[in-house]
Design a protein around this motif. Structure first.
Motif, PDB file in Angstrom:
ATOM      1  N   THR A  17       0.806  -1.219   0.000  1.00 14.00           N
ATOM      2  CA  THR A  17       0.000   0.000   0.000  1.00 14.00           C
ATOM      3  C   THR A  17       0.842   1.274   0.000  1.00 14.00           C
ATOM      4  OG1 THR A  17      -0.198  -0.099   2.412  1.00 14.00           O
ATOM      5  CG2 THR A  17      -1.975  -1.092   1.120  1.00 14.00           C
ATOM      6  N   ASP A  18       2.086   1.184   0.465  1.00 15.85           N
ATOM      7  CA  ASP A  18       2.947   2.373   0.489  1.00 15.85           C
ATOM      8  C   ASP A  18       3.747   2.551  -0.805  1.00 15.85           C
ATOM      9  OD1 ASP A  18       4.845   0.379   0.720  1.00 15.85           O
ATOM     10  OD2 ASP A  18       5.699   1.112   2.592  1.00 15.85           O
ATOM     11  N   GLY A  19       3.481   1.686  -1.807  1.00 17.58           N
ATOM     12  CA  GLY A  19       4.160   1.798  -3.090  1.00 17.58           C
ATOM     13  C   GLY A  19       5.470   1.038  -3.184  1.00 17.58           C
ATOM     14  N   THR A  20       5.895   0.387  -2.106  1.00 13.88           N
ATOM     15  CA  THR A  20       7.091  -0.445  -2.157  1.00 13.88           C
ATOM     16  C   THR A  20       6.670  -1.879  -2.484  1.00 13.88           C
ATOM     17  OG1 THR A  20       7.035  -0.949   0.215  1.00 13.88           O
ATOM     18  CG2 THR A  20       8.293   1.005  -0.469  1.00 13.88           C
ATOM     19  N   TRP A  21       7.650  -2.739  -2.675  1.00 15.46           N
ATOM     20  CA  TRP A  21       7.395  -4.111  -3.103  1.00 15.46           C
ATOM     21  C   TRP A  21       7.882  -5.112  -2.065  1.00 15.46           C
ATOM     22  CZ3 TRP A  21       4.960  -5.264  -7.735  1.00 15.46           C
ATOM     23  CH2 TRP A  21       4.696  -4.158  -8.545  1.00 15.46           C
ATOM     24  N   THR A  22       7.194  -6.246  -2.012  1.00 16.28           N
ATOM     25  CA  THR A  22       7.570  -7.363  -1.151  1.00 16.28           C
ATOM     26  C   THR A  22       7.780  -8.589  -2.019  1.00 16.28           C
ATOM     27  OG1 THR A  22       6.378  -6.545   0.775  1.00 16.28           O
ATOM     28  CG2 THR A  22       6.752  -8.919   0.686  1.00 16.28           C
ATOM     29  N   VAL A  23       8.851  -9.319  -1.760  1.00 18.63           N
ATOM     30  CA  VAL A  23       9.082 -10.620  -2.387  1.00 18.63           C
ATOM     31  C   VAL A  23       8.542 -11.650  -1.402  1.00 18.63           C
ATOM     32  CG1 VAL A  23      10.810 -12.263  -3.199  1.00 18.63           C
ATOM     33  CG2 VAL A  23      11.116  -9.805  -3.629  1.00 18.63           C
ATOM     34  N   PHE A  24       7.683 -12.544  -1.892  1.00 14.94           N
ATOM     35  CA  PHE A  24       7.057 -13.509  -0.989  1.00 14.94           C
ATOM     36  C   PHE A  24       7.130 -14.928  -1.534  1.00 14.94           C
ATOM     37  CE2 PHE A  24       3.794 -12.291  -3.948  1.00 14.94           C
ATOM     38  CZ  PHE A  24       3.014 -13.413  -4.128  1.00 14.94           C
ATOM     39  N   ASP A  25       7.003 -15.873  -0.611  1.00 11.54           N
ATOM     40  CA  ASP A  25       6.973 -17.296  -0.941  1.00 11.54           C
ATOM     41  C   ASP A  25       5.541 -17.621  -1.361  1.00 11.54           C
ATOM     42  OD1 ASP A  25       6.669 -20.117  -0.755  1.00 11.54           O
ATOM     43  OD2 ASP A  25       8.289 -20.244   0.706  1.00 11.54           O
ATOM     44  N   ALA A  26       5.351 -18.016  -2.602  1.00  9.78           N
ATOM     45  CA  ALA A  26       4.012 -18.295  -3.118  1.00  9.78           C
ATOM     46  C   ALA A  26       3.368 -19.487  -2.414  1.00  9.78           C
ATOM     47  CB  ALA A  26       4.070 -18.539  -4.621  1.00  9.78           C
ATOM     48  N   PHE A  27       4.159 -20.354  -1.786  1.00 12.68           N
ATOM     49  CA  PHE A  27       3.596 -21.505  -1.080  1.00 12.68           C
ATOM     50  C   PHE A  27       2.971 -21.093   0.243  1.00 12.68           C
ATOM     51  CE2 PHE A  27       6.886 -24.622  -3.056  1.00 12.68           C
ATOM     52  CZ  PHE A  27       6.293 -24.460  -4.290  1.00 12.68           C
ATOM     53  N   THR A  28       3.583 -20.127   0.926  1.00 13.74           N
ATOM     54  CA  THR A  28       3.111 -19.748   2.267  1.00 13.74           C
ATOM     55  C   THR A  28       2.454 -18.378   2.304  1.00 13.74           C
ATOM     56  OG1 THR A  28       5.189 -18.671   2.893  1.00 13.74           O
ATOM     57  CG2 THR A  28       5.001 -21.063   3.317  1.00 13.74           C
ATOM     58  N   ARG A  30       4.039 -15.750   2.882  1.00 18.80           N
ATOM     59  CA  ARG A  30       4.864 -14.943   3.786  1.00 18.80           C
ATOM     60  C   ARG A  30       6.028 -14.304   3.044  1.00 18.80           C
ATOM     61  NH1 ARG A  30       6.426 -18.964   8.391  1.00 18.80           N
ATOM     62  NH2 ARG A  30       7.880 -17.271   8.764  1.00 18.80           N
ATOM     63  N   PRO A  31       6.474 -13.127   3.504  1.00 14.09           N
ATOM     64  CA  PRO A  31       7.658 -12.517   2.886  1.00 14.09           C
ATOM     65  C   PRO A  31       8.843 -13.467   2.974  1.00 14.09           C
ATOM     66  CG  PRO A  31       6.570 -10.933   4.314  1.00 14.09           C
ATOM     67  CD  PRO A  31       5.910 -12.268   4.563  1.00 14.09           C
ATOM     68  N   ALA A  32       9.608 -13.515   1.901  1.00 13.83           N
ATOM     69  CA  ALA A  32      10.829 -14.322   1.894  1.00 13.83           C
ATOM     70  C   ALA A  32      11.862 -13.625   2.770  1.00 13.83           C
ATOM     71  CB  ALA A  32      11.354 -14.457   0.469  1.00 13.83           C
ATOM     72  N   GLU A  33      12.799 -14.391   3.287  1.00 10.26           N
ATOM     73  CA  GLU A  33      13.912 -13.838   4.052  1.00 10.26           C
ATOM     74  C   GLU A  33      15.204 -14.271   3.399  1.00 10.26           C
ATOM     75  OE1 GLU A  33      13.823 -14.800   8.192  1.00 10.26           O
ATOM     76  OE2 GLU A  33      11.836 -13.967   8.467  1.00 10.26           O
ATOM     77  N   VAL A  34      16.142 -13.361   3.368  1.00 10.23           N
ATOM     78  CA  VAL A  34      17.481 -13.655   2.869  1.00 10.23           C
ATOM     79  C   VAL A  34      18.394 -13.369   4.043  1.00 10.23           C
ATOM     80  CG1 VAL A  34      19.253 -13.058   1.203  1.00 10.23           C
ATOM     81  CG2 VAL A  34      16.847 -13.047   0.514  1.00 10.23           C
ATOM     82  N   GLY A  35      18.967 -14.430   4.591  1.00  5.96           N
ATOM     83  CA  GLY A  35      19.689 -14.272   5.848  1.00  5.96           C
ATOM     84  C   GLY A  35      18.672 -13.918   6.921  1.00  5.96           C
ATOM     85  N   ARG A  37      17.198 -10.885   6.852  1.00 10.16           N
ATOM     86  CA  ARG A  37      16.495  -9.723   6.308  1.00 10.16           C
ATOM     87  C   ARG A  37      15.260 -10.148   5.530  1.00 10.16           C
ATOM     88  NH1 ARG A  37      16.458  -6.938   1.425  1.00 10.16           N
ATOM     89  NH2 ARG A  37      15.976  -4.738   1.652  1.00 10.16           N
ATOM     90  N   GLN A  38      14.098  -9.585   5.903  1.00 13.32           N
ATOM     91  CA  GLN A  38      12.900  -9.819   5.116  1.00 13.32           C
ATOM     92  C   GLN A  38      12.967  -8.989   3.849  1.00 13.32           C
ATOM     93  OE1 GLN A  38       9.224  -9.271   7.188  1.00 13.32           O
ATOM     94  NE2 GLN A  38       9.348 -11.296   8.077  1.00 13.32           N
ATOM     95  N   THR A  39      12.346  -9.473   2.829  1.00 17.05           N
ATOM     96  CA  THR A  39      12.374  -8.796   1.535  1.00 17.05           C
ATOM     97  C   THR A  39      11.114  -7.942   1.374  1.00 17.05           C
ATOM     98  OG1 THR A  39      11.462 -10.795   0.563  1.00 17.05           O
ATOM     99  CG2 THR A  39      13.859 -10.500   0.427  1.00 17.05           C
ATOM    100  N   THR A  40      11.010  -6.928   2.219  1.00 12.79           N
ATOM    101  CA  THR A  40       9.895  -5.991   2.189  1.00 12.79           C
ATOM    102  C   THR A  40      10.442  -4.582   2.015  1.00 12.79           C
ATOM    103  OG1 THR A  40       9.930  -5.732   4.593  1.00 12.79           O
ATOM    104  CG2 THR A  40       8.473  -7.430   3.716  1.00 12.79           C
ATOM    105  N   THR A  65      11.149 -24.526   2.628  1.00 16.92           N
ATOM    106  CA  THR A  65      10.806 -23.124   2.415  1.00 16.92           C
ATOM    107  C   THR A  65      11.875 -22.257   3.028  1.00 16.92           C
ATOM    108  OG1 THR A  65       9.488 -23.077   4.423  1.00 16.92           O
ATOM    109  CG2 THR A  65       8.308 -23.550   2.384  1.00 16.92           C
ATOM    110  N   ILE A  66      11.962 -21.027   2.574  1.00 15.26           N
ATOM    111  CA  ILE A  66      12.954 -20.086   3.058  1.00 15.26           C
ATOM    112  C   ILE A  66      12.233 -19.037   3.876  1.00 15.26           C
ATOM    113  CG2 ILE A  66      14.739 -18.413   2.392  1.00 15.26           C
ATOM    114  CD1 ILE A  66      15.318 -21.342   1.596  1.00 15.26           C
ATOM    115  N   HIS A  67      12.479 -19.017   5.193  1.00 13.27           N
ATOM    116  CA  HIS A  67      11.878 -18.002   6.079  1.00 13.27           C
ATOM    117  C   HIS A  67      12.832 -17.676   7.184  1.00 13.27           C
ATOM    118  CE1 HIS A  67       8.096 -18.043   4.103  1.00 13.27           C
ATOM    119  NE2 HIS A  67       8.088 -19.348   4.169  1.00 13.27           N
TER     120      HIS A  67
END
Length: 67
Positions: A17-28, A30-35, A37-40, A65-67
């Motif tokens: 809603t704030d115009g930014t993007w989130t990368v998410f796991d299509a299975f769950t 939930r936002p994906a995490e890299v290390g 860090r959430q990808t939001t 899954t990656i979380h």
């Protein structure tokens, strides 16, 4: 048993809603995490690149899954 693999990618991006993007796991959903860090809160181009990287590293046929 079918030998066909699903064609859906595991990771995708969505606009927030704030115009930014989130990368998410299509299975769950939930936002994906890299290390740790959430990808939001990402810019669109960065989210696109992260989706491509995660889908290459963790294809749909992966078991965890990656979380």
């Amino acid at each position: 048993m079918s030998s066909l693999k699903p064609t859906t990618s595991r990771y995708a991006r969505r606009i927030d809603t704030d115009g930014t993007w989130t990368v998410f796991d299509a299975f769950t959903g939930r936002p994906a995490e890299v290390g740790s860090r959430q990808t939001t809160g990402m810019q669109m181009r960065d989210a696109e690149e992260m989706v491509a990287i995660l889908n290459r590293i963790h294809p749909v046929d992966g078991a965890s899954t990656i979380h």
